[in-house]
Design an enzyme around this catalytic site. Structure first.
Site, PDB file in Angstrom:
ATOM      1  N   GLY A 140      18.433  34.557   1.960  1.00  0.00           N
ATOM      2  CA  GLY A 140      17.032  35.284   1.832  1.00  0.00           C
ATOM      3  C   GLY A 140      16.286  35.361   2.969  1.00  0.00           C
ATOM      4  O   GLY A 140      15.506  36.446   3.389  1.00  0.00           O
ATOM      5  N   ASP A 170      14.954  21.872  -2.801  1.00  0.00           N
ATOM      6  CA  ASP A 170      15.975  23.223  -3.097  1.00  0.00           C
ATOM      7  C   ASP A 170      17.400  22.676  -2.978  1.00  0.00           C
ATOM      8  O   ASP A 170      18.159  23.160  -2.361  1.00  0.00           O
ATOM      9  CB  ASP A 170      15.797  24.157  -1.884  1.00  0.00           C
ATOM     10  CG  ASP A 170      16.485  25.459  -2.379  1.00  0.00           C
ATOM     11  OD1 ASP A 170      16.606  25.806  -3.356  1.00  0.00           O
ATOM     12  OD2 ASP A 170      16.572  26.166  -1.295  1.00  0.00           O
TER      13      ASP A 170
END
Length: 389
Positions: free
Chosen positions: A36, A149
């Site tokens: 992203g 994450d």
């Protein structure tokens, strides 16, 4: 003024070369993947003449101070970590408005790609990789960082099955986390983040442990524990929906390993293992037990091997069945203990010790010693009375 076609082509090649040379040192070669925020390239370090991976922040994020700071934080966090199961960061820089991170090049593929290509792993293949992931993330926990994450996309696996954790872009320093904090913006991946992260609460090492549990579930079952159409739906499932038992999707998962997975995926952080190191030790113990069991089976007679095999899979051993009385000359075999080699049998021609066979000579010597000691009592009494007058 118009350029000759050949000159125009040469000019484009020169311009392309200039655009792919960062900081006059890193020559970008092949695009490895993208996320992203950034694009990752394989590159050549012209100064040290080695292959590296270069992560370049996307141009549409380069002008955003928040993304630039997050990118810098990733480089800073990872650069302070040195562990065989963590991707090493070599350099960080800015060139022509492009922020980039230079990392060690890890040949192979990320774990998510492997799952999509080959499907689920068996227990023997999955555990060594998961133990390495726990080692790397556990090292970060000891260094005061929460990854925040953890997911298979951030785990790189080499052809010789070495695993390295990467992407500390949203890592949090434990010292900067307020346990009572509440955030309206949730960073992370909805398929893998913990229930407390889903509510915007403060992350902790136990949050990374939960994400490791989701990765473990996916590796062994070939699917995620929760699937939804939106991030909000997934967050709600992580918070309140009970985890489907892994054995529903893979009957070959041992019951003890299933209990470990369900503990790791507990909704309450206090019910999980506190750090990735603790989870790694549990998985190592389980892996050793399942590795030792075949050796035990080979050393035991058939009946004892069946009992040891039952113990290796962490189920209750079967009750012993009545058997005909053995001949008088043979000693009855002792029942096998779980995960232990059987007791050695006496060699032929050597008489076994009888617990009721009393050694009368030893008893006689002991009694004689007791009489001798008691006989000295009157003598010492007489000596004390004599000198006390």
């Amino acid at each position: 003024i118009s350029l000759h076609p050949e000159s125009s082509k040469r000019a484009k090649i020169i311009a392309m070369a200039e655009n792919t040379l960062l900081n006059n040192r890193y020559q970008l070669e092949t695009r490895l993947g993208s996320g992203g925020m950034a694009v990752v390239y394989r590159a050549k370090d012209l100064m040290l003449e080695r292959t590296v991976a270069v992560k370049v922040l996307r141009e549409d994020y380069s002008n955003d101070p928040a993304f630039r700071e997050r990118f810098r934080q990733e480089a800073k966090a990872a650069a302070n970590l040195s562990h065989p199961s963590i991707v090493t960061v070599h350099d960080f820089g800015l060139d022509a408005g492009k922020l980039f991170i230079v990392m060690e090049y890890v040949p192979g593929a990320d774990l998510k790609t492997m799952l999509q290509t080959r499907g689920r792993f068996n227990v023997e293949e999955a555990l060594p990789l998961l133990i390495q992931a726990c080692a790397g993330i556990g090292y970060a926990h000891r260094a005061g960082l929460v990854h925040c994450d953890v997911k298979p996309q951030n785990m790189l696996v080499t052809p010789d099955q070495r695993l390295k954790v990467t992407d500390f872009g949203i890592a949090r320093a434990l010292g900067s986390i307020n346990p009572n904090e509440q955030s309206k913006v949730v960073w992370g991946s909805p398929q893998y983040f913990s229930p407390e992260q889903a509510t915007g609460a403060a992350p902790s090492p136990a949050s990374d442990v939960y994400a490791l549990g989701v990765v473990m579930y996916e590796m062994l079952c070939g699917r995620l524990p929760f699937t939804g159409n939106t991030a909000a739906e997934l967050a709600q499932m992580h918070r309140s929906v009970p985890t489907p038992p892994p054995s529903h999707f893979n009957a070959n998962i041992p019951p003890a390993l299933e209990q470990i997975i369900l503990k790791v995926l507990s909704k309450e952080p206090s019910a999980r293992y506190r750090t990735a190191d603790q989870l790694g030790r549990v998985l190592m113990t389980f892996n050793r037990a399942t590795t030792v069991s075949p050796v035990v089976e080979a050393a035991q007679p058939p009946a004892a091997a069946a009992t040891a095999n039952s113990s290796a899979s962490y189920s209750a051993p079967p009750k012993p069945q009545p058997r005909p009385a053995p001949p008088v000359s043979a000693a009855p075999p002792a029942p096998a203990a779980p995960l232990q080699a059987p007791a050695p049998q006496p060699a032929a021609g050597i008489r076994q010790e009888d617990p009721l066979d009393i050694d009368w000579g030893t008893w006689a010597l002991g009694l004689l010693a007791a009489v001798a000691v008691l006989g000295l009592v009157p003598l010492w009494t007489w000596v004390i009375l004599l000198y006390s007058r």
